[in-house]
Write an enzyme that holds these catalytic residues in place. Structure first.
Site, short mmCIF file in Angstrom:
data_model
loop_
_atom_site.label_atom_id
_atom_site.label_comp_id
_atom_site.label_asym_id
_atom_site.label_seq_id
_atom_site.Cartn_x
_atom_site.Cartn_y
_atom_site.Cartn_z
CG ASN A 1 -1.83 1.12 1.38
OD1 ASN A 1 -1.59 2.18 0.83
ND2 ASN A 1 -2.90 0.91 2.12
CE LYS B 1 -0.90 -0.47 6.11
NZ LYS B 1 -0.66 -1.88 6.42
CG ASP C 1 -2.90 -6.33 9.98
OD1 ASP C 1 -2.86 -6.53 8.75
OD2 ASP C 1 -3.93 -6.50 10.65
CG PHE D 1 -4.91 4.19 2.00
CD1 PHE D 1 -5.18 3.12 2.86
CD2 PHE D 1 -3.94 5.11 2.38
CE1 PHE D 1 -4.49 2.97 4.05
CE2 PHE D 1 -3.25 4.96 3.59
CZ PHE D 1 -3.51 3.89 4.41
N GLY D 2 -8.36 3.32 1.41
CA GLY D 2 -9.17 2.45 2.27
C GLY D 2 -10.43 3.14 2.80
CG ASP E 1 -7.93 7.42 4.79
OD1 ASP E 1 -7.97 7.02 5.97
OD2 ASP E 1 -6.87 7.56 4.16
CG HIS F 1 -4.55 4.13 12.61
ND1 HIS F 1 -4.95 5.19 11.84
CD2 HIS F 1 -4.47 3.08 11.75
CE1 HIS F 1 -5.13 4.80 10.59
NE2 HIS F 1 -4.84 3.51 10.51
NE ARG F 2 -0.28 3.38 8.30
CZ ARG F 2 -1.58 3.45 7.93
NH1 ARG F 2 -2.11 4.57 7.50
NH2 ARG F 2 -2.32 2.36 7.98
P1 ITT Z 1 -0.38 -4.12 3.42
O1 ITT Z 1 -1.04 -5.23 4.17
O2 ITT Z 1 0.33 -4.57 2.20
O3 ITT Z 1 0.49 -3.26 4.29
P2 ITT Z 1 -3.12 -3.12 3.29
O4 ITT Z 1 -3.69 -1.88 2.70
O5 ITT Z 1 -3.77 -4.43 2.97
O6 ITT Z 1 -1.57 -3.13 2.91
P3 ITT Z 1 -3.78 -3.58 6.11
O7 ITT Z 1 -3.92 -5.03 5.93
O8 ITT Z 1 -3.03 -3.10 7.30
O9 ITT Z 1 -3.05 -2.92 4.84
O10 ITT Z 1 -5.14 -2.82 6.10
C1 ITT Z 1 -6.40 -3.44 6.26
C2 ITT Z 1 -7.45 -2.61 5.58
O11 ITT Z 1 -7.70 -1.44 6.35
C3 ITT Z 1 -7.09 -2.17 4.17
O12 ITT Z 1 -8.22 -2.31 3.34
C4 ITT Z 1 -6.73 -0.71 4.32
O13 ITT Z 1 -7.11 0.02 3.16
C5 ITT Z 1 -7.55 -0.30 5.54
N1 ITT Z 1 -6.76 0.72 6.26
C6 ITT Z 1 -5.62 0.53 6.95
N2 ITT Z 1 -5.14 1.70 7.41
C7 ITT Z 1 -5.99 2.64 6.96
C8 ITT Z 1 -6.02 4.05 7.05
O14 ITT Z 1 -5.06 4.73 7.63
N3 ITT Z 1 -7.04 4.68 6.48
C9 ITT Z 1 -8.02 4.02 5.85
N4 ITT Z 1 -8.06 2.71 5.68
C10 ITT Z 1 -7.05 2.01 6.25
#
Ligand code: ITT
Length: 185
Positions: free
Chosen positions: A8, A11, A64, A140-141, A143, A168-169
């Site tokens: 990601n 991240k 994670d 992303f995700g 957000d 959190h990060r």
């Molecule tokens: P990696 O595992 O390769 O690091 P990932 O995006 O899959 O990438 P996670 O497993 O840690 O990372 O994340 C789980 C889910 O939560 C994933 O769909 C992310 O998009 C979401 N997520 C994690 N951190 C986030 C954030 O800061 N803001 C929004 N969504 C987040």
């Protein structure tokens, strides 16, 4: 050389900016994080670090993260990436339709390891609420649907540096850097 292992890029960009402030340079190792199914993100993060260290002779960080929604008893939590890929933000909004209790938390567990040392973890959390609709285009995700405590904007309505004031990060990275800087001296 310290590598953040993540598929990601969002991240990585956030982490790079936090670490820069502490004078620590991180590199991106853009590979898929090995992800076991477990009901806690610490286990997932530490397992990922151990698996990566079996294959890469490097100093690594892996993270994670997950979104824990109170009205859904903590769901999607450790299943966040699966839920993102399947029902996404719109699916979460649907599950919370007519729900007034919208409290949620983002949690992150950052695991650090080298081929010589055992893995050590640091966590970070931010409380907030789930918005009533998706807002913003950055990040992303989840957000676009998460509003952190202390703001009226979703994470997706913030710049990277603004999100880093809350996230959190950032909190997990801060714990890590404080430990890391001491270890290096
Ligand atoms: P990696 O595992 O390769 O690091 P990932 O995006 O899959 O990438 P996670 O497993 O840690 O990372 O994340 C789980 C889910 O939560 C994933 O769909 C992310 O998009 C979401 N997520 C994690 N951190 C986030 C954030 O800061 N803001 C929004 N969504 C987040």
């Amino acid at each position: 050389m310290l590598f953040l292992v993540t598929s990601n890029i969002g991240k990585f960009k956030e982490a790079r900016l936090v670490m820069e402030r502490y004078g620590i340079v991180i590199q991106h190792l853009a590979i898929e994080k090995p992800e076991i199914q477990a009901d806690n993100i610490r286990e997932i993060s530490e397992n990922a670090a151990k698996e990566i260290l079996k294959q890469h002779n490097k100093e690594i960080l892996v993270e994670d993260a997950g979104l824990f929604i109170e009205a859904l008893n903590g769901f999607p939590g450790p299943y966040s990436s699966y839920v993102m890929r399947t029902i996404g933000c719109q699916g979460i909004l649907k599950l919370l339709k007519n729900e007034t209790k919208r409290n949620a938390k983002f949690k992150a567990v950052l695991s650090y390891g080298t081929p010589e040392e055992s893995v050590i973890s640091f966590k970070g959390e931010i409380k907030g609420i789930i918005a009533h609709s998706s807002r913003g285009n950055s990040g992303f995700g989840f957000d676009p649907i998460f509003i952190p405590e202390g703001s009226n904007n979703t994470f997706a309505e913030m710049s990277i540096s603004k999100k880093n004031e809350f996230s959190h990060r950032m909190r997990a990275l801060k714990q890590f850097t404080e430990w890391y800087v001491k270890k290096m001296h």
